[in-house]
Design an enzyme around this catalytic site. Structure first.
Site, PDB file in Angstrom:
ATOM      1  N   GLU A   1     144.681  45.679 -62.449  1.00  8.32           N
ATOM      2  CA  GLU A   1     143.520  46.436 -62.931  1.00  8.32           C
ATOM      3  C   GLU A   1     143.778  47.010 -64.314  1.00  8.32           C
ATOM      4  OE1 GLU A   1     142.445  49.468 -60.059  1.00  8.32           O
ATOM      5  OE2 GLU A   1     142.897  48.042 -58.455  1.00  8.32           O
TER       6      GLU A   1
ATOM      7  N   CYS B   1     143.243  54.196 -58.892  1.00  7.45           N
ATOM      8  CA  CYS B   1     144.081  53.147 -59.435  1.00  7.45           C
ATOM      9  C   CYS B   1     144.712  52.333 -58.305  1.00  7.45           C
ATOM     10  CB  CYS B   1     145.153  53.790 -60.289  1.00  7.45           C
ATOM     11  SG  CYS B   1     146.046  52.593 -61.184  1.00  7.45           S
TER      12      CYS B   1
END
Ligand code: SAH
Length: 361
Positions: free
Chosen positions: A104, A350
């Protein structure tokens, strides 16, 4: 820590990743193919932009074919999913790498420019109890080009320049030291994106030997320490890395880092209800930082309300508790700010996009 946990980076051993090749390496390659030296400059400029070999339009088809035969490639992370915040324009990418690994990156839009938050590993083995990135352990380190590729791919997709980089995505950058250093030098190089070290931050959960190595490089990047608790025994419960290096050892390393680089150190402190947000803990934090770093050291504490990770039992402190904690630090002479939550409507913590995607597969 066992090195065997890390799968070798790259794919075939003979493959040559041109995105992370230096200009000199490209010159040698071109010479070894018997091509005129001006081809090196052309190839280097294409590769540094992340353009695949077949699209390098001013190189003869024959040279492109020979490069590919040699195992050369240029690959940028591919967008698997993209979420855009309607509230503040924050963009979150789920990228697929060449071997299908998912990572990511997030682009945050500030008044002073665009900041990209990049991942340094696929997964993480640090085991912080509140973090989604570590739920399935470490798959592998990212190469320098895979870290750089996140910046290039985001830039290309947005059509806007990236001005700042924070290494705060998935993974522990100091657990992938050599590739991270190579990335820092590449992204800073004049022929590359030429992003100044002062525009780059690196965040660590407290890998002390890595902090000491980094200090020796003496790069003017900003170091962020994910502290979250000043008490060694309490921190061990939240962050297993503390079993290897105590908070005292970590603060000593910070002091040494500051002595060498003169760069202010930031401390990240994620507030978790009932775990690390009491008034007594704020007092101990203030006293501990001042004692550990010395009065003259500029200290900044970034307070972050916890992002909920559904697989974990921790809950965020309430907004009034966050403000009370901040006030307590300020009254004890510690510069503390509460981090503004960016992209609250795409609020996947996250590592969560990657985790969920993997769970579905
Ligand atoms: N491994 C590095 C960088 C990646 S984590 C480090 O530990 O610093 C980036 C930051 O997000 C760290 O400060 C980490 O502690 C924090 N973080 C992890 N999970 C979080 C969560 N659920 N809510 C808020 N912050 C979190």
């Amino acid at each position: 820590m066992p090195e065997a946990l890390i799968t070798p980076v790259g794919t075939a051993r003979e493959s040559i990743d041109l995105l992370e090749a230096s200009y000199n390496e490209i010159c040698e390659l071109i010479a070894s193919l018997g091509c005129p030296s001006y081809r090196a400059g052309q190839l280097f400029r294409w590769a540094a932009k992340g353009v695949p070999i077949e699209q390098m339009s001013n190189l003869p088809a024959e040279l492109r074919a020979r490069l590919t035969e040699r195992g050369c490639f240029v690959f940028l992370p591919q967008i698997r999913q993209k979420l855009v915040s309607r509230l503040d324009g924050t963009v979150k990418y789920l990228f697929a790498l060449r071997d299908g690994q998912l990572i990511e990156s997030v682009v945050m839009k500030y008044r002073h420019g665009n900041t990209v938050c990049v991942s340094s590993q696929a997964g993480c083995r640090m085991g912080c109890r509140f973090c989604a990135s570590t739920l399935k352990g470490l798959e592998r380190n990212l190469t320098a080009s895979e870290i750089l590729g996140q910046v290039l791919a985001a830039q290309q997709d947005l059509g806007e320049r990236i001005d700042n980089i924070v290494m705060m995505g998935i993974g522990e950058p100091l657990d992938n030291y050599d590739n991270v250093l190579r990335f820092l030098r590449l992204v800073n190089s004049e022929e590359g994106l030429n992003i100044g070290y002062r525009h780059i931050s690196l965040s660590t959960c407290g890998v002390v030997d890595g902090i000491d190595r980094l200090a020796k490089e003496n790069l003017p990047i900003t170091l962020s320490i994910s502290l979250h608790n000043i008490d060694t025994e309490e921190r061990k419960r939240m962050m297993p890395v503390t079993a290897k290096w105590s908070v005292e050892e970590l603060l000593d390393a910070c002091r040494r880092y500051f002595a060498v680089t003169g760069r202010r150190i930031s401390f990240e402190y994620t507030l978790i209800a009932g775990e690390n947000d009491s008034a007594a803990q704020a007092d101990r934090l203030a006293a501990g930082l001042i004692a550990g770093l010395g009065r003259g050291t500029p200290i900044h504490v970034n307070l972050i309300p916890l992002n909920l990770v559904t697989e974990r039992s921790y809950r965020s402190s309430r907004p009034d508790a966050v403000l009370a904690f901040q006030k307590r630090l300020l009254s004890r002479g510690i510069n503390a700010t509460v981090r503004r939550r960016l992209g609250p409507d795409i609020n996947a913590s996250c590592g969560q996009l990657r985790y969920n995607e993997g769970a579905e597969a």
